[in-house]
Design a protein around this motif. Structure first.
Motif, PDB file in Angstrom:
ATOM      1  N   TYR A  24       6.046  11.090 -78.170  1.00  0.00           N
ATOM      2  CA  TYR A  24       4.998  11.080 -78.010  1.00  0.00           C
ATOM      3  C   TYR A  24       4.611  11.542 -75.949  1.00  0.00           C
ATOM      4  CZ  TYR A  24       5.660   9.414 -82.919  1.00  0.00           C
ATOM      5  OH  TYR A  24       5.354   9.718 -84.183  1.00  0.00           O
ATOM      6  N   VAL A  25       3.857  12.001 -75.873  1.00  0.00           N
ATOM      7  CA  VAL A  25       3.163  12.212 -74.943  1.00  0.00           C
ATOM      8  C   VAL A  25       1.634  11.789 -74.519  1.00  0.00           C
ATOM      9  CG1 VAL A  25       2.758  13.609 -72.529  1.00  0.00           C
ATOM     10  CG2 VAL A  25       4.785  13.611 -73.903  1.00  0.00           C
ATOM     11  N   VAL A  26       1.864  10.392 -74.520  1.00  0.00           N
ATOM     12  CA  VAL A  26       0.354  10.010 -74.465  1.00  0.00           C
ATOM     13  C   VAL A  26      -0.399   9.539 -73.580  1.00  0.00           C
ATOM     14  CG1 VAL A  26      -1.000   7.778 -75.544  1.00  0.00           C
ATOM     15  CG2 VAL A  26       1.394   7.889 -76.254  1.00  0.00           C
ATOM     16  N   PRO A  27      -1.311  10.910 -73.632  1.00  0.00           N
ATOM     17  CA  PRO A  27      -2.953  10.974 -73.140  1.00  0.00           C
ATOM     18  C   PRO A  27      -2.975   9.620 -72.187  1.00  0.00           C
ATOM     19  CG  PRO A  27      -2.730  12.512 -75.321  1.00  0.00           C
ATOM     20  CD  PRO A  27      -1.556  11.758 -74.806  1.00  0.00           C
ATOM     21  N   GLU A  28      -3.563   9.936 -70.937  1.00  0.00           N
ATOM     22  CA  GLU A  28      -4.304   8.080 -70.702  1.00  0.00           C
ATOM     23  C   GLU A  28      -5.445   8.631 -70.658  1.00  0.00           C
ATOM     24  OE1 GLU A  28      -5.125   6.444 -65.998  1.00  0.00           O
ATOM     25  OE2 GLU A  28      -4.968   8.039 -66.318  1.00  0.00           O
ATOM     26  N   GLY A  29      -6.185   7.371 -71.465  1.00  0.00           N
ATOM     27  CA  GLY A  29      -6.977   7.350 -72.365  1.00  0.00           C
ATOM     28  C   GLY A  29      -7.380   7.492 -73.390  1.00  0.00           C
ATOM     29  N   LYS A  80      22.669   1.830 -65.610  1.00  0.00           N
ATOM     30  CA  LYS A  80      22.845   1.103 -64.494  1.00  0.00           C
ATOM     31  C   LYS A  80      22.518   2.455 -63.278  1.00  0.00           C
ATOM     32  CE  LYS A  80      27.428   0.474 -66.704  1.00  0.00           C
ATOM     33  NZ  LYS A  80      28.461   0.726 -66.545  1.00  0.00           N
ATOM     34  N   ASN A  81      21.829   3.813 -63.813  1.00  0.00           N
ATOM     35  CA  ASN A  81      21.123   4.485 -63.411  1.00  0.00           C
ATOM     36  C   ASN A  81      19.657   4.587 -63.435  1.00  0.00           C
ATOM     37  OD1 ASN A  81      20.045   6.577 -61.391  1.00  0.00           O
ATOM     38  ND2 ASN A  81      21.611   7.962 -62.263  1.00  0.00           N
ATOM     39  N   PRO A  82      18.590   4.266 -62.793  1.00  0.00           N
ATOM     40  CA  PRO A  82      16.834   3.616 -63.064  1.00  0.00           C
ATOM     41  C   PRO A  82      16.459   5.272 -62.334  1.00  0.00           C
ATOM     42  CG  PRO A  82      17.522   1.741 -61.712  1.00  0.00           C
ATOM     43  CD  PRO A  82      18.923   3.058 -61.675  1.00  0.00           C
ATOM     44  N   ASP A  83      16.788   6.002 -62.066  1.00  0.00           N
ATOM     45  CA  ASP A  83      16.595   7.387 -61.669  1.00  0.00           C
ATOM     46  C   ASP A  83      16.196   8.293 -63.054  1.00  0.00           C
ATOM     47  OD1 ASP A  83      15.832   6.396 -59.083  1.00  0.00           O
ATOM     48  OD2 ASP A  83      17.753   7.084 -57.655  1.00  0.00           O
ATOM     49  N   ARG A  84      16.874   8.001 -63.382  1.00  0.00           N
ATOM     50  CA  ARG A  84      17.013   8.947 -64.601  1.00  0.00           C
ATOM     51  C   ARG A  84      15.740   8.845 -65.858  1.00  0.00           C
ATOM     52  NH1 ARG A  84      20.577  12.637 -65.928  1.00  0.00           N
ATOM     53  NH2 ARG A  84      23.095  11.455 -65.295  1.00  0.00           N
ATOM     54  N   GLY A  85      14.232   7.710 -65.062  1.00  0.00           N
ATOM     55  CA  GLY A  85      13.591   8.046 -66.280  1.00  0.00           C
ATOM     56  C   GLY A  85      13.477   6.263 -67.117  1.00  0.00           C
ATOM     57  N   LEU A  86      14.823   5.808 -67.807  1.00  0.00           N
ATOM     58  CA  LEU A  86      14.195   5.130 -68.263  1.00  0.00           C
ATOM     59  C   LEU A  86      13.168   3.264 -67.720  1.00  0.00           C
ATOM     60  CD1 LEU A  86      14.351   4.551 -72.045  1.00  0.00           C
ATOM     61  CD2 LEU A  86      16.050   3.305 -70.898  1.00  0.00           C
ATOM     62  N   LEU A  87      11.880   3.721 -68.406  1.00  0.00           N
ATOM     63  CA  LEU A  87      11.383   2.011 -68.175  1.00  0.00           C
ATOM     64  C   LEU A  87      12.010   1.204 -68.496  1.00  0.00           C
ATOM     65  CD1 LEU A  87       7.863   4.235 -67.238  1.00  0.00           C
ATOM     66  CD2 LEU A  87       9.835   3.338 -65.826  1.00  0.00           C
ATOM     67  N   GLY A  88      11.810   0.975 -69.829  1.00  0.00           N
ATOM     68  CA  GLY A  88      12.017   0.039 -70.429  1.00  0.00           C
ATOM     69  C   GLY A  88      12.256   0.569 -72.160  1.00  0.00           C
ATOM     70  N   HIS A  89      12.724  -0.720 -72.588  1.00  0.00           N
ATOM     71  CA  HIS A  89      12.909  -0.170 -74.531  1.00  0.00           C
ATOM     72  C   HIS A  89      12.851  -1.593 -75.019  1.00  0.00           C
ATOM     73  CE1 HIS A  89      17.023  -1.474 -73.028  1.00  0.00           C
ATOM     74  NE2 HIS A  89      16.577  -2.191 -74.671  1.00  0.00           N
ATOM     75  N   VAL A  90      13.105  -1.565 -75.992  1.00  0.00           N
ATOM     76  CA  VAL A  90      12.857  -2.352 -77.387  1.00  0.00           C
ATOM     77  C   VAL A  90      13.683  -2.325 -78.788  1.00  0.00           C
ATOM     78  CG1 VAL A  90      11.367  -4.083 -79.181  1.00  0.00           C
ATOM     79  CG2 VAL A  90      10.321  -3.455 -76.345  1.00  0.00           C
ATOM     80  N   LEU A  91      14.606  -3.100 -79.076  1.00  0.00           N
ATOM     81  CA  LEU A  91      15.098  -2.870 -79.990  1.00  0.00           C
ATOM     82  C   LEU A  91      14.811  -3.669 -81.425  1.00  0.00           C
ATOM     83  CD1 LEU A  91      18.555  -3.538 -78.354  1.00  0.00           C
ATOM     84  CD2 LEU A  91      17.839  -1.533 -79.220  1.00  0.00           C
ATOM     85  N   LEU A  92      14.201  -2.261 -82.296  1.00  0.00           N
ATOM     86  CA  LEU A  92      14.040  -3.293 -83.456  1.00  0.00           C
ATOM     87  C   LEU A  92      14.876  -2.790 -84.561  1.00  0.00           C
ATOM     88  CD1 LEU A  92      10.688  -2.167 -82.271  1.00  0.00           C
ATOM     89  CD2 LEU A  92      10.948  -4.524 -82.181  1.00  0.00           C
ATOM     90  N   THR A  93      14.364  -3.776 -86.004  1.00  0.00           N
ATOM     91  CA  THR A  93      15.320  -3.671 -87.118  1.00  0.00           C
ATOM     92  C   THR A  93      13.731  -3.202 -87.998  1.00  0.00           C
ATOM     93  OG1 THR A  93      16.574  -4.386 -89.125  1.00  0.00           O
ATOM     94  CG2 THR A  93      15.165  -5.904 -87.722  1.00  0.00           C
ATOM     95  N   ALA A  94      14.298  -2.031 -89.168  1.00  0.00           N
ATOM     96  CA  ALA A  94      12.325  -1.969 -90.074  1.00  0.00           C
ATOM     97  C   ALA A  94      13.383  -3.152 -91.242  1.00  0.00           C
ATOM     98  CB  ALA A  94      12.385  -0.844 -90.456  1.00  0.00           C
ATOM     99  N   VAL A 127       2.364   8.399 -70.577  1.00  0.00           N
ATOM    100  CA  VAL A 127       2.892   7.561 -71.112  1.00  0.00           C
ATOM    101  C   VAL A 127       3.844   7.839 -72.234  1.00  0.00           C
ATOM    102  CG1 VAL A 127       4.015   5.443 -72.830  1.00  0.00           C
ATOM    103  CG2 VAL A 127       1.597   5.329 -70.648  1.00  0.00           C
ATOM    104  N   THR A 128       4.849   8.071 -71.639  1.00  0.00           N
ATOM    105  CA  THR A 128       6.169   8.865 -72.763  1.00  0.00           C
ATOM    106  C   THR A 128       6.843   8.490 -73.794  1.00  0.00           C
ATOM    107  OG1 THR A 128       6.423  10.931 -71.452  1.00  0.00           O
ATOM    108  CG2 THR A 128       7.991  10.652 -72.655  1.00  0.00           C
ATOM    109  N   GLU A 165       9.282   7.587 -68.242  1.00  0.00           N
ATOM    110  CA  GLU A 165       8.546   7.840 -66.698  1.00  0.00           C
ATOM    111  C   GLU A 165       8.302   9.340 -67.228  1.00  0.00           C
ATOM    112  OE1 GLU A 165      10.628   8.672 -62.880  1.00  0.00           O
ATOM    113  OE2 GLU A 165      11.374   6.697 -62.991  1.00  0.00           O
ATOM    114  N   SER A 166       8.920  10.081 -67.414  1.00  0.00           N
ATOM    115  CA  SER A 166       7.981  11.725 -68.818  1.00  0.00           C
ATOM    116  C   SER A 166       8.652  12.305 -69.472  1.00  0.00           C
ATOM    117  CB  SER A 166       8.739  12.296 -67.439  1.00  0.00           C
ATOM    118  OG  SER A 166       9.606  12.492 -66.648  1.00  0.00           O
ATOM    119  N   ARG A 167       8.168  13.258 -69.901  1.00  0.00           N
ATOM    120  CA  ARG A 167       8.938  13.849 -70.854  1.00  0.00           C
ATOM    121  C   ARG A 167      10.061  14.750 -69.824  1.00  0.00           C
ATOM    122  NH1 ARG A 167       5.221  18.310 -73.684  1.00  0.00           N
ATOM    123  NH2 ARG A 167       3.548  17.378 -71.549  1.00  0.00           N
TER     124      ARG A 167
END
Length: 180
Positions: A122-127, A53-67, A19-20, A79-81
């Motif tokens: 971060y690239v988080v390995p499976e597991g 507008k172009n899902p092929d770019r690789g962004l699968l989803g996002h969450v906007l937050l405030t700290a 997971v990236t 989708e990938s690094r």
């Protein structure tokens, strides 16, 4: 999340493989310097629209937050690094133009510490990741990769950490499962 359907019961993200994740944000250092931080604040929604507008770019989803009232950030699932890097370095995308402006201002000595910028990737390995959602609409990792009933990955966190997708099987494991 208004308008999203609540999924009853417990679910987990349907992510397979690595997971990236990108955390990216800004901090307003001087509220009175609106002309410095407002363009930065408005840049991220523009980039997210461009990616949407172009899902092929690789962004699968996002969450906007405030700290805090000063700090705003986005958690992005890719989708990938490689696709994340490709977007960041693509000269025809808004991100590249925005960083060119920032770099020009820095070289000209026009950055006055009114706004801070940061990112962590971060690239988080499976597991090495697991998730649980109870009576929630798709959110975060599950919104990016889909949701499955928790039983598919394990009721306990240690079971979900231990889950491996079929794509991670080694060649001997694939051959053995095909023979069976």
């Amino acid at each position: 999340m208004p308008g999203q359907s609540v999924i009853a019961g417990r679910t987990t993200a349907a992510a397979e493989g690595d997971v990236t994740v990108l955390l990216i944000g800004m901090r307003i250092n001087h509220f009175w310097a609106v002309h410095h931080w407002l363009p930065v604040l408005l840049a991220m929604p523009r980039m997210l629209r461009e990616l949407g507008k172009n899902p092929d770019r690789g962004l699968l989803g996002h969450v906007l937050l405030t700290a805090s009232p000063r700090t705003y950030y986005v958690v992005q699932y890719w989708e990938s690094r490689e696709k994340l890097y490709r977007y960041a370095h693509s000269p025809d995308m808004f991100h590249h133009r925005a960083w060119s402006i920032i770099n020009r201002k820095e070289r000209a000595g026009k950055v006055r510490q009114h706004v801070g910028l940061w990112h962590e990737a971060y690239v988080v390995p499976e597991g090495s990741y697991e998730s649980i959602y109870a009576d929630m609409p798709a959110f975060g990792l599950a919104a990016a990769h889909g949701q499955v009933p928790i039983e598919k990955r394990g009721k306990r966190a240690r079971d979900r950490f231990a889950y491996r997708s079929r794509q991670k099987e080694t060649e001997p494991e694939k051959a053995a499962s095909q023979e069976a």
